[in-house]
Scaffold this motif. Structure first.
Motif, mmCIF file in Angstrom:
data_model
loop_
_atom_site.group_PDB
_atom_site.id
_atom_site.type_symbol
_atom_site.label_atom_id
_atom_site.label_comp_id
_atom_site.label_asym_id
_atom_site.label_seq_id
_atom_site.Cartn_x
_atom_site.Cartn_y
_atom_site.Cartn_z
ATOM 1 N N ASP A 9 0.790 -1.222 0.000
ATOM 2 C CA ASP A 9 0.000 0.000 0.000
ATOM 3 C C ASP A 9 0.827 1.279 0.000
ATOM 4 O O ASP A 9 0.272 2.369 -0.143
ATOM 5 N N ASP A 10 2.143 1.170 0.185
ATOM 6 C CA ASP A 10 2.972 2.368 0.304
ATOM 7 C C ASP A 10 4.322 2.104 -0.353
ATOM 8 O O ASP A 10 5.134 1.342 0.169
ATOM 9 N N THR A 11 4.562 2.736 -1.504
ATOM 10 C CA THR A 11 5.823 2.547 -2.219
ATOM 11 C C THR A 11 6.649 3.839 -2.221
ATOM 12 O O THR A 11 7.454 4.064 -3.132
ATOM 13 N N ASP A 12 6.489 4.647 -1.197
ATOM 14 C CA ASP A 12 7.161 5.940 -1.158
ATOM 15 C C ASP A 12 8.681 5.793 -1.170
ATOM 16 O O ASP A 12 9.382 6.606 -1.791
ATOM 17 N N ASN A 13 9.222 4.786 -0.494
ATOM 18 C CA ASN A 13 10.675 4.634 -0.450
ATOM 19 C C ASN A 13 11.258 4.419 -1.845
ATOM 20 O O ASN A 13 12.277 5.018 -2.210
ATOM 21 N N THR A 14 10.631 3.549 -2.628
ATOM 22 C CA THR A 14 11.129 3.296 -3.978
ATOM 23 C C THR A 14 10.897 4.505 -4.880
ATOM 24 O O THR A 14 11.729 4.800 -5.756
ATOM 25 N N GLN A 15 9.819 5.217 -4.677
ATOM 26 C CA GLN A 15 9.596 6.446 -5.439
ATOM 27 C C GLN A 15 10.670 7.483 -5.114
ATOM 28 O O GLN A 15 11.163 8.183 -6.013
ATOM 29 N N GLN A 16 11.054 7.590 -3.831
ATOM 30 C CA GLN A 16 12.165 8.477 -3.464
ATOM 31 C C GLN A 16 13.450 8.048 -4.173
ATOM 32 O O GLN A 16 14.235 8.890 -4.651
ATOM 33 N N LEU A 17 13.679 6.742 -4.245
ATOM 34 C CA LEU A 17 14.876 6.213 -4.891
ATOM 35 C C LEU A 17 14.904 6.590 -6.379
ATOM 36 O O LEU A 17 15.936 7.038 -6.907
ATOM 37 N N LEU A 18 13.777 6.440 -7.050
ATOM 38 C CA LEU A 18 13.702 6.798 -8.465
ATOM 39 C C LEU A 18 13.931 8.296 -8.665
ATOM 40 O O LEU A 18 14.611 8.705 -9.623
ATOM 41 N N ARG A 19 13.374 9.106 -7.767
ATOM 42 C CA ARG A 19 13.574 10.553 -7.885
ATOM 43 C C ARG A 19 15.042 10.919 -7.681
ATOM 44 O O ARG A 19 15.589 11.780 -8.380
ATOM 45 N N TRP A 20 15.700 10.256 -6.721
ATOM 46 C CA TRP A 20 17.112 10.555 -6.463
ATOM 47 C C TRP A 20 17.954 10.222 -7.699
ATOM 48 O O TRP A 20 18.829 11.004 -8.095
ATOM 49 N N VAL A 21 17.706 9.080 -8.304
ATOM 50 C CA VAL A 21 18.454 8.692 -9.494
ATOM 51 C C VAL A 21 18.230 9.709 -10.611
ATOM 52 O O VAL A 21 19.181 10.149 -11.275
ATOM 53 N N ALA A 22 16.980 10.095 -10.829
ATOM 54 C CA ALA A 22 16.676 11.047 -11.903
ATOM 55 C C ALA A 22 17.340 12.398 -11.652
ATOM 56 O O ALA A 22 17.915 12.999 -12.572
ATOM 57 N N ASP A 23 17.297 12.863 -10.408
ATOM 58 C CA ASP A 23 17.837 14.192 -10.088
ATOM 59 C C ASP A 23 19.361 14.202 -10.003
ATOM 60 O O ASP A 23 20.000 15.182 -10.397
ATOM 61 N N SER A 24 19.944 13.130 -9.473
ATOM 62 C CA SER A 24 21.377 13.130 -9.175
ATOM 63 C C SER A 24 22.232 12.496 -10.265
ATOM 64 O O SER A 24 23.354 12.943 -10.526
ATOM 65 N N LEU A 25 21.735 11.445 -10.896
ATOM 66 C CA LEU A 25 22.534 10.726 -11.890
ATOM 67 C C LEU A 25 22.074 10.989 -13.317
ATOM 68 O O LEU A 25 22.826 10.754 -14.263
ATOM 69 N N ARG A 26 20.813 11.411 -13.454
ATOM 70 C CA ARG A 26 20.266 11.755 -14.772
ATOM 71 C C ARG A 26 20.469 10.640 -15.793
ATOM 72 O O ARG A 26 20.874 10.859 -16.933
ATOM 73 N N GLN A 27 20.200 9.429 -15.303
ATOM 74 C CA GLN A 27 20.272 8.245 -16.154
ATOM 75 C C GLN A 27 18.975 7.457 -15.960
ATOM 76 O O GLN A 27 18.395 7.463 -14.870
ATOM 77 N N PRO A 28 18.516 6.770 -16.991
ATOM 78 C CA PRO A 28 17.346 5.915 -16.803
ATOM 79 C C PRO A 28 17.692 4.684 -15.974
ATOM 80 O O PRO A 28 18.825 4.185 -16.029
ATOM 81 N N VAL A 29 16.746 4.209 -15.185
ATOM 82 C CA VAL A 29 16.925 2.934 -14.485
ATOM 83 C C VAL A 29 16.550 1.818 -15.452
ATOM 84 O O VAL A 29 15.404 1.721 -15.889
ATOM 85 N N ARG A 63 7.606 -0.971 -11.795
ATOM 86 C CA ARG A 63 6.860 -1.345 -12.984
ATOM 87 C C ARG A 63 6.143 -0.135 -13.587
ATOM 88 O O ARG A 63 6.130 0.057 -14.805
ATOM 89 N N LYS A 64 5.554 0.685 -12.742
ATOM 90 C CA LYS A 64 4.877 1.886 -13.227
ATOM 91 C C LYS A 64 5.858 2.824 -13.920
ATOM 92 O O LYS A 64 5.486 3.556 -14.845
ATOM 93 N N ALA A 65 7.105 2.816 -13.466
ATOM 94 C CA ALA A 65 8.132 3.668 -14.070
ATOM 95 C C ALA A 65 8.774 3.016 -15.294
ATOM 96 O O ALA A 65 9.694 3.588 -15.895
ATOM 97 N N GLY A 66 8.319 1.823 -15.663
ATOM 98 C CA GLY A 66 8.848 1.146 -16.837
ATOM 99 C C GLY A 66 10.150 0.419 -16.611
ATOM 100 O O GLY A 66 10.880 0.129 -17.570
#
Length: 251
Positions: free
Chosen positions: A74-94, A114-117
């Motif tokens: 019911d709560d995927t906030d931690n993984t969403q934070q992880l995806l945001r960090w990668v996008a903001d800091s590394l600027r590479q696709p996962v 999965r939602k992020a592809g």
């Protein structure tokens, strides 16, 4: 006296109404080698936050995650934070996430990925057990021992045998000499085996010895929880297993 009792009761009621469980810390990312980072997210256990470690590997041709953030259905906030960090800091696709076993601290964020592809892969047994736990299934394609390369970075996944769970694997980065042990390996900072409800205690020790034989040159060993260090974590895991066995009542 009656006035004093009323004051004390009032203070207790006020404290009870304002006392809150410890807040769950946000994502922490720690560089440990060139283009390799530990991602640490937190789950709550008995009202207290507990850290869970995974890896971020920047291959130059996209990011590989080892384990999701510690999330729930019911709560995927931690993984969403992880995806945001990668996008903001590394600027590479996962490009990929490898999950090391089927517990929520490692697979809980599959839905967010999965939602992020992002493709999520595991062994067939982990895929099966993940579905049984109520999460989306990773692609169960990994054999027991395989090495593949992304962006000229080799990554080896290895099933040493049962231990913390029947499906636990470790991940080896040969260029950096980094071993991600997951919950199969216990940090030297802990004094117990943690959750053993699905553990195979009789097989775990031999499985650790196989890892030591394969990856005894590791410069860094990352356990699933708490502090990381060198191969002393593998020796410590064996010691904890021995102590646990010695403490069991004899029949």
């Amino acid at each position: 006296m009656r006035k004093l009792v009323c004051i004390c009761l009032g203070l207790l009621i006020a404290y009870a109404s304002t006392a809150q469980p410890s807040p769950k810390p946000k994502l922490v990312v720690t560089p440990i080698a060139d283009r390799v980072y530990v991602h640490t997210t937190y789950g709550m256990y008995k009202g207290e936050p507990v850290p869970s470690n995974g890896l971020i590997v920047n291959t130059g041709d996209g990011i590989v995650l080892i384990d999701t953030g510690w999330d729930t259905k019911d709560d995927t906030d931690n993984t969403q934070q992880l995806l945001r960090w990668v996008a903001d800091s590394l600027r590479q696709p996962v490009r990929l996430c490898i999950v090391t076993h089927s517990h929520d601290d490692k697979v809980g964020g599959i839905g967010a990925l999965r939602k992020a592809g992002v493709r999520v892969v595991s062994t067939p047994l982990t895929a099966q057990k993940t579905v049984q736990a109520g999460y989306e299934s990773p692609d169960g394609i990994l054999p027991n021992d395989t090495t593949f390369t992304i962006g000229q970075v080799p990554i080896r996944t290895y099933f040493p045998g049962a231990g913390h769970t029947s499906d636990n694997i470790v991940v080896w980065l040969p260029k950096q000499q980094i071993l991600h042990g997951g919950c199969f390996v216990k940090s030297v900072s802990v004094f117990g085996l943690g959750y053993i409800g699905e553990a195979n205690l009789s097989a775990w020790g031999n499985s650790v010895r196989r890892v030591m034989n394969q990856f005894g040159t590791a410069k860094l060993v990352i356990p699933g929880h708490e502090e990381w260090g060198d191969t002393k974590a593998l020796e410590h895991t064996l010691q904890l297993l021995s102590k646990h066995a010695a403490a069991k009542p004899q029949r």
